[in-house]
Design a protein around this motif. Sequence first.
Motif, short mmCIF file in Angstrom:
data_model
loop_
_atom_site.label_atom_id
_atom_site.label_comp_id
_atom_site.label_asym_id
_atom_site.label_seq_id
_atom_site.Cartn_x
_atom_site.Cartn_y
_atom_site.Cartn_z
N GLY A 185 0.81 -1.21 0.00
CA GLY A 185 0.00 0.00 0.00
C GLY A 185 0.84 1.27 0.00
O GLY A 185 0.43 2.29 0.51
N THR A 186 2.01 1.21 -0.59
CA THR A 186 2.91 2.35 -0.62
C THR A 186 2.68 3.18 -1.88
O THR A 186 2.07 2.71 -2.84
N THR A 187 3.15 4.41 -1.88
CA THR A 187 3.09 5.25 -3.07
C THR A 187 4.49 5.42 -3.61
O THR A 187 5.41 5.81 -2.89
N CYS A 188 4.64 5.09 -4.90
CA CYS A 188 5.94 5.20 -5.57
C CYS A 188 5.66 5.36 -7.06
O CYS A 188 4.71 4.77 -7.58
N CYS A 189 6.48 6.12 -7.73
CA CYS A 189 6.36 6.27 -9.19
C CYS A 189 4.97 6.77 -9.60
O CYS A 189 4.41 6.31 -10.59
N TYR A 190 4.41 7.67 -8.82
CA TYR A 190 3.08 8.23 -9.09
C TYR A 190 2.02 7.13 -9.16
O TYR A 190 1.08 7.21 -9.94
N ALA A 191 2.19 6.10 -8.33
CA ALA A 191 1.24 4.99 -8.31
C ALA A 191 1.20 4.39 -6.91
O ALA A 191 2.20 4.37 -6.19
N GLY A 245 5.58 9.95 -4.30
CA GLY A 245 5.73 8.95 -3.24
C GLY A 245 6.53 9.47 -2.09
O GLY A 245 7.14 10.52 -2.15
N GLY A 246 6.50 8.70 -1.01
CA GLY A 246 7.25 9.07 0.17
C GLY A 246 6.59 10.16 0.99
O GLY A 246 6.95 10.37 2.13
#
Length: 153
Positions: free
Chosen positions: A91-97, A126-127
Motif C-alpha cells: 500500500g505504498t506510493t511510488c512512481c506516481y502509483a 511517493g514518500g
Amino acid sequence: MSRVQLALNVDDIGQAITFYTKLLGTGPAKRRPGYANFAVADPPLKLVLLENPGQGGSLNHLGIEVPDTAAVDAEQARLTAAGLASADERGTTCCYARQDKFWVQGTPAGQPWEVYTVLGDSPVSGGGDGGPACCGSAQEPSDTAAAPAAPCC
C-alpha cells in the motif's frame, strides 16, 4: 502480464523523453515533472526515467512488474524459499502509483530490485503519504549510508 522494469537517472527529462520515444517507437504512458515511464509491449518493458541532474546515465533501480498482489505474494514466497531476504512495502506510493511490492535484499552488487504491482494512479510521486520513501528505500542498512540519495520514481 509480467515485464521487467528498468529505471534510469537522466540529466534532462525532456531530452530523454524525445530520445526514448524515437528509440522505442512509442511515447510515455505517464508523464509528471521530472518523471516519465514507457510501457513497451514488445519486448515487455517498463522504462522509467527519473530526472536526477548529475546522475544521468546511471541505474536508479530494477524491477519486475507483475499483474496483481497475488503474484507479488507468490514471487516473495518463491524467493524466500530460495533463501533470499526481502523487505515488504504494501500500500505504498511510488512512481506516481499506489503499489504493493517488496524489495529483494542481498543482491550481488547492491543494485535495488523490486517486485511490484500497481494498485492505482497517484497524483504524488511517493514518500509523502506517511509511508516509506520509494525506489531504493529498502537497501540493506549497511549500504544506506554509502548509497547516493535516489529520488523517488
